[in-house]
Design an enzyme around this catalytic site. Structure first.
Site, mmCIF file in Angstrom:
data_model
loop_
_atom_site.group_PDB
_atom_site.id
_atom_site.type_symbol
_atom_site.label_atom_id
_atom_site.label_comp_id
_atom_site.label_asym_id
_atom_site.label_seq_id
_atom_site.Cartn_x
_atom_site.Cartn_y
_atom_site.Cartn_z
ATOM 1 N N ASP A 240 18.001 9.689 -38.149
ATOM 2 C CA ASP A 240 17.867 10.970 -38.845
ATOM 3 C C ASP A 240 17.703 10.666 -40.323
ATOM 4 O OD1 ASP A 240 18.174 12.747 -36.661
ATOM 5 O OD2 ASP A 240 20.335 12.453 -36.700
ATOM 6 N N CYS B 289 21.496 9.839 -34.840
ATOM 7 C CA CYS B 289 21.907 10.938 -33.973
ATOM 8 C C CYS B 289 22.987 10.399 -33.036
ATOM 9 C CB CYS B 289 20.721 11.459 -33.171
ATOM 10 S SG CYS B 289 21.205 12.645 -31.882
#
Length: 154
Positions: free
Chosen positions: A59, A52
């Protein structure tokens, strides 16, 4: 039987360190063996990771790349290393997904390419990103990507 020319490759068959960024990653290609034949190639990366850009937290995504080659095929080891390079890369889901597809298109100039990036939830909301170069070829078998809509535990 057609033979694939691998003479220009720098990573296949060699010890290759994982690139630290997508910009550093070297995507390689080999000549397509069946020029003039339309067929689809699929790569599935069920454990893709990036960061992120705001929090630095990881992620995760299940990525499916489908393409109809023209003159070139992407060399799979270089693709794996390219995808691995996103592990330390901070970008939003949409940016990662489209960057991957466009980099492959720039390398191969395929007849058609699509990416389905099925991201796992961040903040309770999964984000799926889809991009393609144009209409799906009518005469090529393109199966469903087979990734169901995120349902959590239910």
């Amino acid at each position: 039987m057609a033979h694939t020319d691998t003479s220009g490759l720098t990573q296949l068959g060699a010890q290759t360190a994982a690139p630290q960024s997508p910009e550093e990653a070297v995507l390689e290609r080999v000549p397509a063996s069946h020029k003039g034949a339309d067929y689809m190639v699929r790569f599935t990366a069920p454990e893709f990771t990036s960061l992120c850009p705001m929090t630095g937290q990881p992620d995760f995504a299940h990525i499916v790349i489908d393409y109809v080659p023209d003159q070139w095929l992407v060399e799979s080891k270089s693709l794996k290393l390219f995808l691995t390079s996103f592990r330390n890369h901070g970008a939003f889901h949409e940016t990662c997904s489209v960057e991957i597809a466009k980099r492959i298109v720039d390398l191969l100039d395929p007849k058609w390419l699509r990416i389905g990036a099925y991201w796992y939830p961040r903040g309770g909301i999964p984000i799926d990103v889809f991009w393609q170069t144009g209409p799906q070829p009518a005469h090529v078998w393109v199966p469903d990507q087979g990734v169901p809509t995120y349902r959590g535990r239910g």
